[in-house]
Design an enzyme around this catalytic site. Sequence first.
Site, PDB file in Angstrom:
ATOM      1  CG  ASP A  27     -17.430  -6.679  18.212  1.00 44.73           C
ATOM      2  OD1 ASP A  27     -18.485  -7.160  18.651  1.00 44.73           O
ATOM      3  OD2 ASP A  27     -17.168  -5.465  18.246  1.00 44.73           O
ATOM      4  CB  THR A  28     -13.013  -9.508  15.316  1.00 39.94           C
ATOM      5  OG1 THR A  28     -11.982  -9.067  16.217  1.00 39.94           O
ATOM      6  CG2 THR A  28     -13.903  -8.336  14.941  1.00 39.94           C
ATOM      7  NE  ARG A  29     -10.792 -13.463  22.345  1.00 42.77           N
ATOM      8  CZ  ARG A  29      -9.651 -12.881  22.719  1.00 42.77           C
ATOM      9  NH1 ARG A  29      -8.505 -13.369  22.286  1.00 42.77           N
ATOM     10  NH2 ARG A  29      -9.668 -11.823  23.493  1.00 42.77           N
ATOM     11  CD  GLU A  91      -4.899  -3.490  22.811  1.00 46.46           C
ATOM     12  OE1 GLU A  91      -4.779  -4.319  23.732  1.00 46.46           O
ATOM     13  OE2 GLU A  91      -5.560  -3.710  21.782  1.00 46.46           O
TER      14      GLU A  91
END
Length: 336
Positions: A27-29, A91
């Site tokens: 999505d955002t890397r 996480e």
Amino acid sequence: MGTESASSSSATHGWKYDVFLSFRGIDTRKNFTDHLYAALKQKGIFTFRDDEELERGTIISPELMKAIEESRFAVVILSSDYASSSWCLTELAKIIKCMKKTRLRVLPVFHYVDPSDVRNQRGTFAEAFVKHKERSKEDVDMWRAALEQVANIAGFDLRNQHESKVIEEIVGKISSKLTSTYSIVDKDLVGINSRREELENLLGMGLNDVRFIGIWGMGGIGKTTLARVVYERFHDDFDGSSFLANVREESGKHGGLVSLQKQLLSDVLFQGSANFPSDQWRLKMIIQRRLCHKRVLVIFDIDVLLKKSLITITWRGFEMRDLLQELGKKLFVVNP
């Protein structure tokens, strides 16, 4: 393995990392997370970012768990596909646990998702948990609770906002907290607080003007220490900053003035000194053109006034003819 942006602040105060980034790679890397990471790195904020492109199974690596435990802040970027990753959810559960146990500070970023959808697991978050039905009830309940708790924390909602502005706010908030935590003010510095407050008043923080402040006094009474304390307190409030130490000694060396000019540009513009020419006059022009629209804090540590000019800046018609000759326009006297 993870990427770490270098800084010594955390290591010297019992934490390995200033910030841990939790995000869904697909999505955002390569967009928001990458831009945020670069901004944190530029400010010297020591940041852990997992660099693996693919999820490596269902068991989170011990390295990531340890990195969370050794971080002061966790920025959780909640994107539409975040909950589909059991890796991300595990996480997150660890982050929430550390928030309660080690006072890890958590900053959620709602990456074009409604916080209420995260809190109540609706939309893509509900769809994600359908895929997790084969997981144990204990894991699923833990993940749901973690999402609910992180969504209840005041965070940053990207909807209808410019990403660059949100990143600036995140970095500013973290930087401000770290600055206050890592203050170099020593309780044994007798009288430092009253002098610091007086000098801070002369800075006129919040005013849109140019100020010169000279600290005057005999050697060994703490002028440099006072300047350093004020610098550490305020440098993150400016677009750029530089503390030029031992100016007299450095300027007297062969090529010393050029070296100081390069350091000034490197500090303020966050670029390596090798990116600039080695000609004194060209450097003055670069300083004039690149810094004239920036709000900067520059401190010169000098024990005598020099006749050489380091910088010339035109700012809305104001000409700094020779900075060091103008130094006495505002004078802060320190008595032994």
